[in-house]
Design a protein around this motif. Structure first.
Motif, short mmCIF file in Angstrom:
data_model
loop_
_atom_site.label_atom_id
_atom_site.label_comp_id
_atom_site.label_asym_id
_atom_site.label_seq_id
_atom_site.Cartn_x
_atom_site.Cartn_y
_atom_site.Cartn_z
N TRP A 267 0.80 -1.16 -0.15
CA TRP A 267 0.16 0.12 0.08
C TRP A 267 0.98 1.31 0.05
O TRP A 267 1.93 1.20 0.72
CB TRP A 267 -0.85 0.25 1.24
N SER A 268 0.57 2.42 -0.74
CA SER A 268 1.39 3.56 -0.64
C SER A 268 0.39 4.70 -0.77
O SER A 268 -0.75 4.64 -1.10
CB SER A 268 2.22 3.51 -1.81
N TYR A 269 1.01 5.89 -0.12
CA TYR A 269 0.46 7.14 -0.21
C TYR A 269 1.51 8.13 -0.74
O TYR A 269 2.35 8.35 0.24
CB TYR A 269 -0.18 7.43 1.27
N GLY A 270 1.47 8.17 -1.74
CA GLY A 270 2.48 9.17 -2.50
C GLY A 270 3.89 8.48 -1.93
O GLY A 270 4.19 7.18 -2.07
N ASP A 271 5.00 9.28 -1.57
CA ASP A 271 6.27 8.66 -1.24
C ASP A 271 6.34 8.60 0.31
O ASP A 271 7.47 8.33 0.92
CB ASP A 271 7.26 9.71 -1.63
N ILE A 281 -4.75 5.00 9.73
CA ILE A 281 -6.31 4.86 9.75
C ILE A 281 -6.73 6.05 8.76
O ILE A 281 -7.80 5.50 7.94
CB ILE A 281 -6.67 5.03 11.32
N LYS A 282 -6.36 6.98 8.80
CA LYS A 282 -7.18 8.16 7.93
C LYS A 282 -6.97 7.94 6.48
O LYS A 282 -8.00 8.25 5.69
CB LYS A 282 -6.63 9.69 8.60
N LEU A 283 -5.61 7.75 6.23
CA LEU A 283 -5.10 7.67 4.64
C LEU A 283 -5.46 6.23 4.19
O LEU A 283 -5.69 6.14 2.77
CB LEU A 283 -3.71 7.88 4.70
N PHE A 284 -5.36 5.36 4.80
CA PHE A 284 -5.45 3.66 4.41
C PHE A 284 -6.90 3.72 3.47
O PHE A 284 -8.12 4.21 3.69
CB PHE A 284 -5.62 2.93 5.38
#
Ligand code: GLU
Length: 469
Positions: A267-271, A281-284
């Protein structure tokens, strides 16, 4: 209501791969304000053990992954599985199969000879026999034609032809339910809305969807996670280091760091690399799960662990240090507050095992000074400065960084030597080794009384050395 579940089989301990699955299920439920269920799939009575159940529960609790329901044990639900099996048998959705092991072997061999896929050929499917005494299994009547489309949140649409799927055993001769059968009834009964699991289960999914249809219940939404590979490209296994999540605790890792590390495997959120649990929890979201296999790197896990050690609130790290000091048997009754050790060592240690090991001299006497360090640092030239230092430190009333520094500086300037020339012998004298935090920090950790005693011992060593010269 979003409901996810983590459904480990206690045929083994909790390993990194399953922790990642649990984490994604847990995060998604939290992200959606939903619920997370822990279900122990212990239908395989021979291979499931109590020890493994404990390993799973302990691991979950150490990692801080709490559940809204559970642990629910499948072995407590046999009656329910039998109820459905009986119902399906009556409705003709399942049938008794009397084929013996020999017959099944023969069937498979014939198929192999012909170069066909081995599968159950449906021999008993339309048998007009209703003999419930003889040994038999129950098989599910899978549809013979048509296809099943799995609308996977990670893989996209995956199609399976029904004629490729054979009639699965749902209840064994001994009455125990099989995995695919129990899992469907449980997911249905427990109102699971999202199934998130390893992609080794993708091939089970069309069969499970067919059983959901037989139950008359909508199937959950599926997400199959790409597998985790070791540094060498092979599937992550024992060879790549600790398998049991509890081994990571023993090796001095912080649970948050492990969760942070695992969330990035697939899983990723940008870099962004570092996420605290709230941020995760907020971003997943399921839509950001990668399709390709993720590679495990022990170096990166270590790096992240140290990031946490350096930046976490020092108070939150105290229990970890305490645990590891107890583990290696350090008597904590006489020595600095643990928080001081953490402040002094958080940038010097990658794990709590290292930190605990390094701080022993602050709590306990050591028998011997490293002979190499004696040879290099406790030389006769340093005798007078050490005596001068001892007499100053003895007079100190408030043992603090500033005053200790002032004493060392004063002695250095009186003897016209630089700080290192006196600081290093001092360090060797009070720690027994050549590396420790800055000298004023080290001395504060050790305390005045011990410092003086150790200095006296070092002075004796230097004196003897001077005499023998
Ligand atoms: N008990 C299964 C396993 O450990 C879980 C499969 C599932 O999540 O459906 O692999």
């Amino acid at each position: 209501m979003i409901r996810t579940r983590f459904a480990p089989s206690p045929t083994g301990v909790l390993h990194l791969g399953s922790v990642r699955t649990a984490l994604f299920c847990w995060l998604y439920a939290k992200h959606c304000d939903g619920q997370f269920v822990l279900r122990i799939e212990d239908t395989d009575k021979e291979r499931s053990t109590k020890e493994n159940v404990n390993a799973i529960l302990e691991g979950m609790s150490w990692l801080g992954m709490d559940y809204d329901e559970g642990p629910i044990f499948q072995t407590d639900r046999f009656e329910r599985y039998h109820e459905i099996a009986k119902n399906w048998l009556e409705l003709g959705k399942a049938y008794r199969c009397y084929c013996s092991k020999d017959e099944l072997d023969k069937m498979r061999n014939k198929q192999k000879e012909k170069g066909e896929k081995t599968r159950y050929n449906g021999h008993c499917r339309d048998l007009k026999r209703n003999d419930s005494k003889e040994g038999f299994v129950l098989r599910f009547k899978n549809p013979l034609s048509g296809k099943v489309v799995v609308n996977d949140q990670v893989r996209g649409e995956v199609e399976f032809e029904n004629h490729e799927l054979d009639d699965l055993v749902i209840v064994r001769t001994d009455g125990s339910p099989t995995y695919n059968f129990a899992v469907v009834i449980d997911d249905a009964d427990m109102n699971i809305s999202h199934v998130i699991r390893g992609d080794d289960h993708l091939n089970n999914t069309p069969r499970q969807i067919n059983m959901f249809k037989a139950l008359g219940v909508n199937a959950p939404i599926y997400s199959h996670l790409p597998m985790i590979l070791g540094d060498d490209g092979a599937k992550l296994s024992k060879r790549h280091g600790a398998v049991d999540i509890r081994d990571y605790r023993e090796q001095g890792f912080i649970p948050e760091a492990i969760l942070n590390y695992l969330v990035r495997l697939g899983w990723s959120y940008g870099d962004q690399e570092v996420f605290n649990t709230e941020e995760m929890i907020k971003l997943f979201d399921l839509s950001d799960i990668n399709q390709s296999a993720a590679a495990f790197s022990s170096d990166k896990l270590l790096w992240l662990n140290q990031e946490y050690m350096m930046h976490a609130r020092a108070e939150s790290l105290v229990p970890h240090l305490r645990y590891h000091m107890d583990l290696i048997g350090i008597d904590r009754s006489d020595g600095p507050e643990l928080i001081e050790v953490i402040e002094a060592y958080r940038e010097r240690a990658e794990t709590f095992t290292q930190m605990a090991d390094a701080c022993r001299y602050c709590y306990e006497e050591f028998d011997e000074i490293d002979p190499k360090a004696i040879k290099k640092q406790l030389r006769p030239v340093i005798l007078e400065p050490m005596i001068a230092l001892h007499s100053r430190l003895k007079l100190v009333e408030e043992w603090s960084h500033e005053i200790i520094n002032a004493c060392v500086n004063e002695v250095a300037s009186i003897f016209d030597i630089n700080m290192g020339k006196i600081g290093q012998p001092l360090r060797v004298a009070v720690t027994g080794i050549s590396a420790s935090p800055p000298i004023h920090v080290t001395l504060c950790l050790i305390g005045q009384e011990r410092t003086l005693k150790r200095l006296e011992r070092a002075i004796e060593i230097i004196k003897k050395r001077a005499e023998s010269n």
